[in-house]
Design a protein around this motif. Structure first.
Motif, mmCIF file in Angstrom:
data_model
loop_
_atom_site.group_PDB
_atom_site.id
_atom_site.type_symbol
_atom_site.label_atom_id
_atom_site.label_comp_id
_atom_site.label_asym_id
_atom_site.label_seq_id
_atom_site.Cartn_x
_atom_site.Cartn_y
_atom_site.Cartn_z
ATOM 1 N N ALA A 197 1.246 -1.389 0.341
ATOM 2 C CA ALA A 197 0.159 -0.111 -0.059
ATOM 3 C C ALA A 197 0.587 1.295 -0.049
ATOM 4 O O ALA A 197 1.239 1.669 1.282
ATOM 5 C CB ALA A 197 -0.991 -0.097 1.257
ATOM 6 N N GLY A 198 0.887 1.681 -1.337
ATOM 7 C CA GLY A 198 2.010 2.514 -1.229
ATOM 8 C C GLY A 198 1.530 4.006 -0.606
ATOM 9 O O GLY A 198 0.563 4.773 -0.639
ATOM 10 N N VAL A 199 2.122 5.048 -0.967
ATOM 11 C CA VAL A 199 2.114 6.353 -0.366
ATOM 12 C C VAL A 199 1.337 7.515 -1.312
ATOM 13 O O VAL A 199 -0.095 7.910 -1.020
ATOM 14 C CB VAL A 199 3.359 7.469 -0.173
ATOM 15 N N GLN A 200 1.312 7.064 -2.928
ATOM 16 C CA GLN A 200 0.923 7.868 -3.421
ATOM 17 C C GLN A 200 -0.634 7.193 -3.222
ATOM 18 O O GLN A 200 -1.951 7.885 -4.049
ATOM 19 C CB GLN A 200 1.630 7.952 -5.098
ATOM 20 N N ARG A 201 -0.597 6.063 -3.796
ATOM 21 C CA ARG A 201 -2.219 5.065 -4.028
ATOM 22 C C ARG A 201 -2.488 5.589 -2.597
ATOM 23 O O ARG A 201 -4.222 6.043 -2.688
ATOM 24 C CB ARG A 201 -2.015 3.570 -2.913
ATOM 25 N N GLN A 202 -2.280 6.086 -0.679
ATOM 26 C CA GLN A 202 -3.294 6.860 0.098
ATOM 27 C C GLN A 202 -3.485 7.810 -0.281
ATOM 28 O O GLN A 202 -4.804 8.035 0.088
ATOM 29 C CB GLN A 202 -1.978 6.663 1.277
ATOM 30 N N ARG A 203 -2.492 8.482 -1.053
ATOM 31 C CA ARG A 203 -2.872 9.808 -1.406
ATOM 32 C C ARG A 203 -4.166 10.741 -2.560
ATOM 33 O O ARG A 203 -4.700 11.121 -2.463
ATOM 34 C CB ARG A 203 -1.743 10.826 -2.292
ATOM 35 N N ILE A 204 -3.952 9.339 -3.748
ATOM 36 C CA ILE A 204 -5.110 9.362 -4.324
ATOM 37 C C ILE A 204 -6.428 8.659 -3.938
ATOM 38 O O ILE A 204 -7.776 9.960 -3.770
ATOM 39 C CB ILE A 204 -5.272 8.189 -5.048
ATOM 40 N N ILE A 205 -6.276 7.846 -3.243
ATOM 41 C CA ILE A 205 -7.537 7.490 -1.739
ATOM 42 C C ILE A 205 -8.209 9.007 -0.915
ATOM 43 O O ILE A 205 -9.411 9.137 -1.676
ATOM 44 C CB ILE A 205 -7.163 6.290 -0.758
ATOM 45 N N GLU A 206 -7.294 9.426 -0.687
ATOM 46 C CA GLU A 206 -7.203 10.296 0.310
ATOM 47 C C GLU A 206 -8.358 11.618 -0.763
ATOM 48 O O GLU A 206 -8.868 12.637 0.115
ATOM 49 C CB GLU A 206 -6.265 11.392 1.006
ATOM 50 N N TRP A 207 -7.654 12.121 -1.786
ATOM 51 C CA TRP A 207 -7.978 13.115 -2.629
ATOM 52 C C TRP A 207 -9.399 12.287 -3.230
ATOM 53 O O TRP A 207 -10.385 13.024 -3.036
ATOM 54 C CB TRP A 207 -7.378 12.971 -4.183
ATOM 55 N N ALA A 208 -10.250 11.038 -3.275
ATOM 56 C CA ALA A 208 -10.809 10.923 -3.827
ATOM 57 C C ALA A 208 -12.391 10.933 -2.725
ATOM 58 O O ALA A 208 -13.745 10.679 -3.102
ATOM 59 C CB ALA A 208 -11.569 9.135 -3.814
ATOM 60 N N LEU A 209 -12.142 10.648 -1.501
ATOM 61 C CA LEU A 209 -12.904 10.814 0.294
ATOM 62 C C LEU A 209 -13.374 11.956 0.018
ATOM 63 O O LEU A 209 -14.263 12.659 0.631
ATOM 64 C CB LEU A 209 -12.349 10.247 0.955
ATOM 65 N N GLN A 210 -11.949 13.248 -0.068
ATOM 66 C CA GLN A 210 -12.088 14.809 -0.128
ATOM 67 C C GLN A 210 -13.442 15.370 -0.984
ATOM 68 O O GLN A 210 -14.128 15.966 -0.777
ATOM 69 C CB GLN A 210 -10.832 15.336 0.303
ATOM 70 N N SER A 211 -13.330 14.288 -2.057
ATOM 71 C CA SER A 211 -13.446 15.546 -3.560
ATOM 72 C C SER A 211 -15.298 14.894 -3.495
ATOM 73 O O SER A 211 -15.274 15.706 -4.728
ATOM 74 C CB SER A 211 -12.841 15.216 -4.812
ATOM 75 N N GLY A 212 -15.211 13.753 -3.072
ATOM 76 C CA GLY A 212 -16.609 13.067 -3.180
ATOM 77 C C GLY A 212 -16.463 12.305 -4.864
ATOM 78 O O GLY A 212 -17.821 11.821 -5.001
ATOM 79 N N GLN A 213 -15.192 11.825 -4.420
ATOM 80 C CA GLN A 213 -15.490 11.113 -6.105
ATOM 81 C C GLN A 213 -15.941 9.630 -5.326
ATOM 82 O O GLN A 213 -15.242 9.275 -4.159
ATOM 83 C CB GLN A 213 -13.761 10.731 -6.398
#
Length: 268
Positions: A197-213
């Motif tokens: 589970a990489g850092v960039q994976r986590q950042r993209i997941i966080e972006w999706a949760l924060q943006s409503g994606q």
């Protein structure tokens, strides 16, 4: 290279990182003498160390060593390897381990610029990842599966390999995580059995949760990847690459990759 804060290139032959692969590591991008997304990397280091019952170094100690390493090399790739240190003979670790910290610097790799704009080709690896839930998600030192997968191709036009597990589930790249765009839903493999589970994976997941994606983290099949509207791979060194070819399937438009690169500044 720094070993426990001092310049050097060697460790004890009795170090458990060498003897048993007993440790973890982070591979990070250094820009202007600063580690990109350092807070995410340190948080992941803490999590991986906790999973292996390995003492995690103090953040200020690591930051001082990064500053020392980056003084003459301000831009490149930094790897932090943390082992359980020298121990007695046998698998059982010491009750009071003395971890070994190894910081190493490498120049940033140069990739073809068209990989960002036109996408990359992926090789479907024949190697299948073994399931080990206790180690799933952790960037530990036992990476022989990735080594064997990486020797499956020598075509420089192929940027990365795609790994499946023994049950045929898509897990990720040899050195990256994978996302798919399918009917306006962002998909990424569930990593409770194997994979990193990489850092960039986590950042993209966080972006999706924060943006409503709309986001789904679940088991994925190869057919789902091949029928996706868009596929991308990411890691902390190259950032984000859209995928243009995998086992005969071609993609030519990458709106999701463009959007994510702009939002997260992941472009190589």
């Amino acid at each position: 290279m720094l070993i426990n804060g001092l310049p050097g290139e060697s460790i004890s032959a009795a170090d458990r990182g060498l003897m048993y692969g007993d440790g973890v590591f982070r591979t990070m991008r250094l820009l202007d003498r600063r580690i990109v997304h350092w807070s995410h990397h340190y948080q992941k280091l803490q999590q991986d160390c906790a999973a292996l019952l390995l003492p995690c170094p103090d953040v200020h100690l690591l930051e001082a060593e990064i500053e020392q390493l980056a003084w003459e090399q301000p831009d490149g790739v930094v790897r932090l390897t943390l082992t359980r240190g020298v121990g007695k003979r046998g698998y059982a670790p010491s009750d009071a381990p003395m971890p070994t910290r190894i910081f190493s610097f490498s120049p940033a790799p140069i990739y073809p610029p068209e990989w960002v704009e036109q996408g990359v080709r992926l090789h479907l690896c024949q190697l299948r990842l073994a399931a080990q839930p206790r180690l799933a998600g952790i960037k530990h030192l036992n990476r022989l599966e990735n080594v064997l997968a990486a020797v499956e191709w020598n075509d420089p036009a192929i940027a990365e390999g795609l790994l499946l597990d023994g049950a045929g589930h898509v897990i990720g790249g040899v050195r990256s995580n994978v996302f798919c765009w399918h009917n306006d839903v962002l998909l990424t493999p569930e990593l409770s059995r194997c994979g990193v589970a990489g850092v960039q994976r986590q950042r993209i997941i966080e972006w999706a949760l924060q943006s409503g994606q709309s986001l789904e983290v679940r088991d994925m099949t190869l057919d789902e990847v091949l029928t996706a509207d868009e596929v991308l791979v990411c890691n902390s060194v190259f950032g984000l690459w859209p995928v243009r070819e995998l086992v005969g399937k071609h993609w030519c438009e990458f709106p999701l990759a463009r959007r994510l690169a702009a939002q997260l500044e992941l472009a190589a």
